[in-house]
Write a protein that holds these residues in place. Structure first.
Motif, PDB file in Angstrom:
ATOM      1  N   PHE A  43       0.618  15.214  -4.518  1.00 30.81           N
ATOM      2  CA  PHE A  43       0.186  14.905  -5.871  1.00 30.81           C
ATOM      3  C   PHE A  43       0.230  16.099  -6.828  1.00 30.81           C
ATOM      4  CE2 PHE A  43      -2.063  11.771  -3.204  1.00 30.81           C
ATOM      5  CZ  PHE A  43      -1.497  10.631  -3.727  1.00 30.81           C
ATOM      6  N   LYS A  44       0.615  17.267  -6.329  1.00 31.40           N
ATOM      7  CA  LYS A  44       0.652  18.451  -7.185  1.00 31.40           C
ATOM      8  C   LYS A  44       1.959  19.189  -6.986  1.00 31.40           C
ATOM      9  CE  LYS A  44      -4.306  19.433  -6.982  1.00 31.40           C
ATOM     10  NZ  LYS A  44      -5.320  20.412  -6.606  1.00 31.40           N
ATOM     11  N   LYS A  45       2.395  19.858  -8.060  1.00 24.16           N
ATOM     12  CA  LYS A  45       3.562  20.715  -7.884  1.00 24.16           C
ATOM     13  C   LYS A  45       3.096  22.059  -7.324  1.00 24.16           C
ATOM     14  CE  LYS A  45       3.650  22.770 -12.426  1.00 24.16           C
ATOM     15  NZ  LYS A  45       4.462  23.669 -13.156  1.00 24.16           N
ATOM     16  N   GLN A  46       3.980  22.719  -6.608  1.00 23.79           N
ATOM     17  CA  GLN A  46       3.643  24.022  -6.031  1.00 23.79           C
ATOM     18  C   GLN A  46       3.372  24.996  -7.169  1.00 23.79           C
ATOM     19  OE1 GLN A  46       3.007  24.014  -3.009  1.00 23.79           O
ATOM     20  NE2 GLN A  46       2.940  26.094  -2.314  1.00 23.79           N
ATOM     21  N   THR A  47       2.301  25.741  -7.087  1.00 17.72           N
ATOM     22  CA  THR A  47       1.850  26.522  -8.227  1.00 17.72           C
ATOM     23  C   THR A  47       2.105  28.017  -8.156  1.00 17.72           C
ATOM     24  OG1 THR A  47      -0.331  26.552  -7.216  1.00 17.72           O
ATOM     25  CG2 THR A  47       0.054  24.926  -8.935  1.00 17.72           C
ATOM     26  N   GLY A  48       2.145  28.595  -6.998  1.00 12.41           N
ATOM     27  CA  GLY A  48       2.327  30.028  -7.067  1.00 12.41           C
ATOM     28  C   GLY A  48       2.201  30.801  -5.792  1.00 12.41           C
ATOM     29  N   ILE A 109     -10.423   7.057  -7.221  1.00  5.76           N
ATOM     30  CA  ILE A 109      -9.795   6.191  -8.218  1.00  5.76           C
ATOM     31  C   ILE A 109      -8.322   5.936  -7.893  1.00  5.76           C
ATOM     32  CG2 ILE A 109      -9.088   6.083 -10.648  1.00  5.76           C
ATOM     33  CD1 ILE A 109     -11.673   7.689 -11.249  1.00  5.76           C
ATOM     34  N   SER A 110      -7.645   6.941  -7.359  1.00  8.51           N
ATOM     35  CA  SER A 110      -6.205   6.809  -7.081  1.00  8.51           C
ATOM     36  C   SER A 110      -5.906   6.517  -5.609  1.00  8.51           C
ATOM     37  CB  SER A 110      -5.479   8.086  -7.511  1.00  8.51           C
ATOM     38  OG  SER A 110      -5.915   9.184  -6.720  1.00  8.51           O
ATOM     39  N   ALA A 115      -0.354   7.338   0.727  1.00  5.53           N
ATOM     40  CA  ALA A 115       0.498   6.806   1.797  1.00  5.53           C
ATOM     41  C   ALA A 115      -0.369   6.165   2.875  1.00  5.53           C
ATOM     42  CB  ALA A 115       1.344   7.923   2.397  1.00  5.53           C
ATOM     43  N   ASN A 116      -0.029   4.954   3.276  1.00  2.00           N
ATOM     44  CA  ASN A 116      -0.753   4.219   4.314  1.00  2.00           C
ATOM     45  C   ASN A 116      -2.235   4.027   3.990  1.00  2.00           C
ATOM     46  OD1 ASN A 116       1.489   3.937   6.265  1.00  2.00           O
ATOM     47  ND2 ASN A 116       1.341   6.173   6.317  1.00  2.00           N
ATOM     48  N   ALA A 117      -2.541   3.855   2.702  1.00  2.00           N
ATOM     49  CA  ALA A 117      -3.939   3.728   2.279  1.00  2.00           C
ATOM     50  C   ALA A 117      -4.664   2.624   3.039  1.00  2.00           C
ATOM     51  CB  ALA A 117      -4.014   3.468   0.775  1.00  2.00           C
TER      52      ALA A 117
END
Length: 187
Positions: A43-48, A109-110, A115-117
């Motif tokens: 859910f997140k892009k790689q940050t650093g 909420i999400s 995956a496979n919730a």
């Protein structure tokens, strides 16, 4: 045993993270908490910072909590790993124990997007941390834990470090020292 599972990017780890797993440990009367740093969050892009740096900072942040341990399963996969995969691994590693996966209201909420919730509740109980009982009507099988949440943002910390703005109060002093020593997040 009742085992809490707390995952995250931890880039960098901060007081909000520590507060979340410590309050769940207390509130759910857990025997221990396993902290699982992600390789790459779906859910997140790689940050650093590198996996090595994030893991080193995490070790510094949790070393004084005898009920907490780090499991590098997700980092060791070297690819996006979903909660389902991690819980299957932990379920096999700790057969017969109860797993309590710790999430915030944002993840609650999400949850249907995970995956496979539909199969996750077979592997663990999900504890939703909420500081305001009126905000979310958390429904079973989720467990709502009203607690004191410390709001801190890794994004804010990274932004402040780039501009050399004070952030020491938001994290363990050894994590801050490591960030400065390694010159992380400066550019």
């Amino acid at each position: 045993m009742k085992i809490g599972v707390f995952g995250g990017t931890f880039d960098p780890v901060h007081n909000g993270h520590i507060n979340a797993f410590a309050e769940t440990y207390i509130g759910m009367e857990l025997d221990k908490v396993i902290v699982v740093p992600t390789f790459i969050s779906p859910f997140k892009k790689q940050t650093g910072s590198s996996d090595r740096h994030r893991l080193n900072m995490l070790k510094l942040a949790v070393k004084d909590y005898d009920f907490a341990e780090i499991d590098t399963f997700e980092i060791d996969q070297h690819q996006v790993t979903y909660t389902f995969d991690t819980l299957k691994y932990l379920h096999e590693k700790y057969p017969g124990d109860e797993l309590y996966f710790i999430i915030g209201t944002d993840h609650y909420i999400s949850f249907d997007k995970w995956a496979n919730a539909d199969k996750l509740h077979e592997l663990a109980k999900f504890v939703v941390l909420d500081r305001n009982d009126e905000l979310y009507n958390v429904k079973a099988p989720f467990i709502k834990l009203n607690t004191n949440i410390v709001e801190v943002s890794s994004t804010l910390i990274r932004e402040r470090l780039k501009t050399n703005t004070e952030v020491r109060h938001l994290m363990h002093e050894n994590v801050y020292g490591y960030i400065k020593e390694q010159r992380l997040y400066e550019t």
